[in-house]
Scaffold this active site. Structure first.
Site, PDB file in Angstrom:
ATOM      1  N   ASP A  89       0.826  -1.217   0.000  1.00 41.86           N
ATOM      2  CA  ASP A  89       0.000   0.000   0.000  1.00 41.86           C
ATOM      3  C   ASP A  89       0.856   1.261   0.000  1.00 41.86           C
ATOM      4  O   ASP A  89       0.528   2.246  -0.667  1.00 41.86           O
ATOM      5  CB  ASP A  89      -0.902   0.016   1.237  1.00 41.86           C
ATOM      6  CG  ASP A  89      -2.081  -0.933   1.123  1.00 41.86           C
ATOM      7  OD1 ASP A  89      -1.868  -2.086   0.712  1.00 41.86           O
ATOM      8  OD2 ASP A  89      -3.206  -0.522   1.443  1.00 41.86           O
ATOM      9  N   CYS A 130       0.681  -8.173   4.874  1.00 42.35           N
ATOM     10  CA  CYS A 130       0.262  -6.807   4.597  1.00 42.35           C
ATOM     11  C   CYS A 130      -1.219  -6.669   4.283  1.00 42.35           C
ATOM     12  O   CYS A 130      -1.963  -7.639   4.231  1.00 42.35           O
ATOM     13  CB  CYS A 130       1.145  -6.215   3.507  1.00 42.35           C
ATOM     14  SG  CYS A 130       2.844  -5.935   4.109  1.00 42.35           S
ATOM     15  N   ASP A 131      -1.619  -5.422   4.019  1.00 42.17           N
ATOM     16  CA  ASP A 131      -2.996  -4.955   4.139  1.00 42.17           C
ATOM     17  C   ASP A 131      -4.045  -5.831   3.459  1.00 42.17           C
ATOM     18  O   ASP A 131      -5.034  -6.210   4.070  1.00 42.17           O
ATOM     19  CB  ASP A 131      -3.095  -3.538   3.571  1.00 42.17           C
ATOM     20  CG  ASP A 131      -2.281  -2.544   4.363  1.00 42.17           C
ATOM     21  OD1 ASP A 131      -1.112  -2.848   4.657  1.00 42.17           O
ATOM     22  OD2 ASP A 131      -2.789  -1.462   4.680  1.00 42.17           O
ATOM     23  N   LYS A 132      -3.877  -6.117   2.176  1.00 43.34           N
ATOM     24  CA  LYS A 132      -4.909  -6.870   1.464  1.00 43.34           C
ATOM     25  C   LYS A 132      -4.568  -8.343   1.340  1.00 43.34           C
ATOM     26  O   LYS A 132      -5.438  -9.150   1.028  1.00 43.34           O
ATOM     27  CB  LYS A 132      -5.120  -6.271   0.056  1.00 43.34           C
ATOM     28  CG  LYS A 132      -5.360  -4.768   0.045  1.00 43.34           C
ATOM     29  CD  LYS A 132      -6.494  -4.351   0.968  1.00 43.34           C
ATOM     30  CE  LYS A 132      -6.603  -2.840   1.081  1.00 43.34           C
ATOM     31  NZ  LYS A 132      -5.522  -2.220   1.853  1.00 43.34           N
ATOM     32  N   CYS A 202       4.485  -2.507   8.767  1.00 39.23           N
ATOM     33  CA  CYS A 202       4.730  -1.202   9.400  1.00 39.23           C
ATOM     34  C   CYS A 202       4.189  -1.185  10.821  1.00 39.23           C
ATOM     35  O   CYS A 202       3.099  -1.690  11.088  1.00 39.23           O
ATOM     36  CB  CYS A 202       4.116  -0.091   8.568  1.00 39.23           C
ATOM     37  SG  CYS A 202       4.825   0.037   6.912  1.00 39.23           S
ATOM     38  N   GLU A 453      -7.293   4.606  -1.039  1.00 34.25           N
ATOM     39  CA  GLU A 453      -7.139   5.261   0.257  1.00 34.25           C
ATOM     40  C   GLU A 453      -6.899   6.761   0.076  1.00 34.25           C
ATOM     41  O   GLU A 453      -6.140   7.168  -0.798  1.00 34.25           O
ATOM     42  CB  GLU A 453      -5.948   4.679   1.014  1.00 34.25           C
ATOM     43  CG  GLU A 453      -6.162   3.289   1.538  1.00 34.25           C
ATOM     44  CD  GLU A 453      -4.951   2.767   2.280  1.00 34.25           C
ATOM     45  OE1 GLU A 453      -5.085   1.702   2.896  1.00 34.25           O
ATOM     46  OE2 GLU A 453      -3.885   3.415   2.241  1.00 34.25           O
ATOM     47  N   SER A 479      -6.166   4.964   5.189  1.00 31.35           N
ATOM     48  CA  SER A 479      -5.125   4.096   5.721  1.00 31.35           C
ATOM     49  C   SER A 479      -5.339   3.917   7.214  1.00 31.35           C
ATOM     50  O   SER A 479      -5.816   4.824   7.902  1.00 31.35           O
ATOM     51  CB  SER A 479      -3.752   4.721   5.466  1.00 31.35           C
ATOM     52  OG  SER A 479      -2.760   4.083   6.238  1.00 31.35           O
TER      53      SER A 479
END
Length: 573
Positions: A89, A130-132, A202, A453, A479
Site C-alpha cells: 500500500d 500486509c494490508d490486502k 509497518c 485510500e 489508511s
C-alpha cells in the site's frame, strides 16, 4: 480430500488424486521435482508464500516458509510451495497504483483458489503480512473450506526520531514540515533514511497489523503469534509450529469453516472495536463472512456492537504505543482476557482448543497503560463506529480512536474535490481554512474505481497543521495509519447517485460521532433541484482488471467484494 490415515504403513496415498493408476502421472510429475514415493503417501500441504523483496512486510517470508516446511515434514506431511502477489500500500499510495490495491484482494483470493482446486492439496498454510494479502488469504480459506492456518511475518520495529518512536509515515508528515520551513532538505533526507528500520509490517496498528491480529482472534492463527516481531526467534518458531499444526488439522478433518463461524466473526468484530483497528477491517470481515457463505454482514451489526464495546487499547496512530509495545503488553491474548465477557467462548481455533479454553489460561497485561480494562477503558466510545444520515443512508465508517476529543462533534463548510490530487494540491498550497470539511468524492469501488485510500490528503492536513481543525469525508477509504477526523466508505457512493455527489462548496456538514450522525444541512427541495442537474464524474482507467472490478464490485456497505451476481447491489443493506 483425505484417504487412508495409515498411508506410510499400508502403501496407499493420503490424497485421493494421487491414488492408483489415475494418480500415476501426477505422481510422476511430482517425482520429477524430487518428491519421493514416501512423501507422496503423506498429507500434501500447500504452503502459500507471498514472498517478495518489493514489500517490507513480506521480505522475510522465504525464511518463514522454510520453517513451515520443516514443521510439516516433522509432523508427517509434505509441503509444496506456490506464490501469489503482494502489493505494498505504501508504494502504491498517491497514484494510479492505489486503485488496484483493494481490487488485488480479489486477485489473490482467486489465485489461491485456482491453484488449490487444480492440485487438490489436502490443506494449506498461508503466509502473508500486509494490508490486502492477509484478508485475501482468509477469504480463500473461507471459500475453499479446507484445513488452513495463517502465518504472518510480524511487525517491524519502530524508527526513533528526536526521542520519539515513529512508523514510516513520518516521511509524509515531514513533507509538510519541510513545506512550512520547519526542517531542512538534509533533515528530510535523514528522516527518509531512518523511517523504515527493518523488515516487517509497518509498526502502526494499520490494516496490516489489524488483520494479522484479527486472524488470530478468528482462530486462524496460533494463539499469541500475530504480534511476534518480524526479526524475533519466536516468529520463526511460530512458523514451524504452524506447519506442524497444519498436518494435524488435515488428519483431524478440521476445515476452515469449522473455525470461521458467525461466533468467530463476532469475536473479531468486538476485538476490532475494542482496539480501534483499521476501518478497512470492516470491509475485510464482511468479505470473509461472504466467502464463508454466511451471507452479507451488514454495517448494522457493527453499529449495534459499537454501542456495547469501549476502547480498551489505543495503538499508534491513536496513541504513542506501537506494535512492539503491544507485543510487550501481551498482544491479542491480553486484550481478549479483558474483553472475554463480550466474546463467544465456544469458537474453535486452529490450536485445537476453543476460545474459552485459551481464555482460561490467559492473564492481564503487564503494561496496563497500553491495554486497559473494561471497567476503566481508554474511552467509552468504540475504536470504530458507523455513521448514518442523508449523506450516508447506507452507512459510513469513522475511527473515534484516532479522532481528537475536541472534534467528536464537528460542523463546518464543505470544500469539494472530485479527485484526491486536487485535494492534496489545495492543502499543500495553504488555501484550506481551519474549520473546513473537505469532501473527496467519486473515489468509491465503482467511482474511483477501486476505492483508493485517501491517506495522503489526511497526512497532508497533518503536515500542514490542519488535522486538529478540519474534517475529511469520502466515499473512498483511509489508511490505518491516518489520524484526525475522517469519515470514509460513504454509501451509496457519489457515482451511484449518493447525496455526496450533490454537495457544493460552502454547504454546512455536521459530523456527530456520539450520535452517529453524518448530515448535509441542505433542504430536501434544494437537493432535489441539484439532483435534476447532476451528472456523474466518470474516471477512465487502463484496460484490464480494474474495469472488471468497477463493473462487478459490491458497494462499500457490502464489503466491496467482487461478485458475478446478476443483481450485485443490494440497496437494503
Amino acid at each position: 480430500m483425505s484417504g487412508c490415515k495409515g498411508c506410510t504403513q499400508c502403501g496407499s496415498h493420503f490424497s485421493p488424486v494421487l491414488t492408483g493408476d489415475d494418480g500415476a502421472l501426477k505422481r510422476a510429475l511430482y517425482k520429477s521435482m524430487g518428491h519421493t514415493d514416501e512423501q507422496l503417501r503423506q498429507p500434501v500441504i500447500a504452503v502459500v508464500n507471498s514472498y517478495t523483496n518489493a514489500t517490507a512486510g513480506h521480505v522475510n517470508l522465504n525464511e518463514l516458509t522454510a520453517q513451515v516446511l520443516a514443521g510439516i515434514e516433522e509432523a508427517g506431511g509434505v509441503g509444496m510451495v506456490f506464490g501469489t502477489i503482494a502489493p505494498c500500500d505504501g508504494i502504491a499510495e498517491g497514484h494510479l497504483g492505489m486503485r488496484y490495491i483493494l481490487a488485488a484482494r480479489e486477485v489473490i483470493t482467486a489465485s489461491i483458489e485456482v491453484m488449490m482446486r487444480a492440485h487438490r492439496f489436502d490443506g494449506m498454510v498461508l503466509l502473508g503480512s500486509c494490508d490486502k494479502i492477509v484478508p485475501a488469504m482468509l477469504m480463500a480459506a473461507a471459500r475453499l473450506d479446507v484445513p488452513a492456518i495463517m502465518v504472518n511475518g510480524g511487525p517491524m520495529y519502530p524508527a526513533s526520531y528526536r526521542g520519539k518512536h515513529w512508523d514510516g509515515n513520518i516521511v509524509t508528515e515531514a513533507i509538510g514540515w519541510k513545506t512550512r520551513g520547519e526542517i531542512s532538505e538534509e533533515e528530510f533526507a535523514h528522516i527518509e533514511n531512518i523511517a523504515e528500520p527493518g523488515p516487517g509490517s509497518c509498526t502502526m496498528y494499520g490494516t496490516a497489523n489489524t488483520m494479522c491480529c484479527l486472524a488470530e482472534v478468528l482462530g486462524m492463527s496460533l494463539p499469541g503469534s500475530s504480534t511476534l516481531p518480524a526479526i524475533s526467534p519466536e516468529r520463526r518458531q511460530a512458523a514451524k509450529e504452524s506447519g506442524k499444526q497444519a498436518v494435524q488439522l488435515v488428519n483431524q478433518g478440521v476445515n476452515a469453516r469449522q473455525i470461521i463461524t458467525p461466533q468467530a466473526i463476532h469475536n473479531a468484530m468486538v476485538f476490532l472495536l475494542a482496539t480501534g483497528g483499521s476501518t478497512n477491517a470492516i470491509l475485510h470481515l464482511q468479505a470473509i463472512h461472504y466467502e464463508a457463505e454466511l451471507g452479507h454482514l451488514p454495517l448494522s451489526a457493527f453499529d449495534e456492537l459499537s454501542h456495547q464495546v469501549p476502547l480498551v487499547a489505543a495503538l499508534y496512530p491513536a496513541s504513542e504505543h506501537d506494535m512492539i509495545d503491544f507485543w510487550e503488553s501481551g498482544g491479542v491474548p491480553a486484550v481478549e482476557h479483558e474483553i472475554q465477557s463480550l466474546l463467544h467462548h465456544e469458537a474453535l481455533t486452529v490450536a485445537g482448543k476453543t476460545k474459552g479454553e485459551l481464555l482460561a489460561a490467559g492473564h492481564a497485561s503487564p503494561r496496563p497503560e497500553v491495554i486497559h480494562t473494561l471497567a476503566a477503558p481508554v474511552r467509552n466510545e468504540p475504536g470504530v463506529a458507523v455513521l448514518h444520515g442523508n449523506l450516508a443512508p447506507l452507512g459510513a465508517i469513522v475511527k473515534p480512536a484516532a479522532v481528537p476529543e475536541a472534534l467528536l462533534c464537528f460542523s463546518g463548510p464543505a470544500v469539494v474535490f472530485n479527485s484526491e490530487q486536487d485535494a492534496i494540491d489545495s492543502i499543500m498550497s495553504g488555501t484550506i481554512a481551519p474549520g473546513s470539511v473537505l469532501v473527496l468524492r467519486y473515489e468509491g469501488p465503482s467511482g474511483g474505481p477501486g476505492m483508493p485510500e485517501m491517506y495522503k490528503p489526511m497526512k497532508s492536513l497533518e503536515g500542514m497543521g490542519l488535522s486538529d481543525s478540519c474534517a475529511l469525508i469520502t466515499d473512498g477509504r483511509f489508511s490505518g495509519s491516518n489520524r484526525g477526523l475522517f469519515v470514509g466508505h460513504i454509501s451509496p457512493e457519489a457515482v451511484e447517485g449518493g447525496e455526496l455527489g450533490l454537495v457544493e462548496d460552502g454547504d454546512q456538514i455536521t459530523i456527530d460521532i456520539p450520535a452517529r450522525i453524518l448530515e448535509l444541512n441542505v433542504s430536501p427541495d434544494e437537493l432535489a433541484r441539484r439532483r435534476s442537474q447532476w451528472q456523474p464524474v466518470h474516471k477512465s482507467v487502463p484496460r484490464g482488471f480494474l474495469q472488471l472490478y468497477r463493473r462487478w464490485a459490491l458497494p462499500a456497505a457490502q464489503g466491496a467484494v467482487l461478485t458475478a451476481e446478476e443483481q450485485p447491489h443490494d440497496p437494503t443493506l
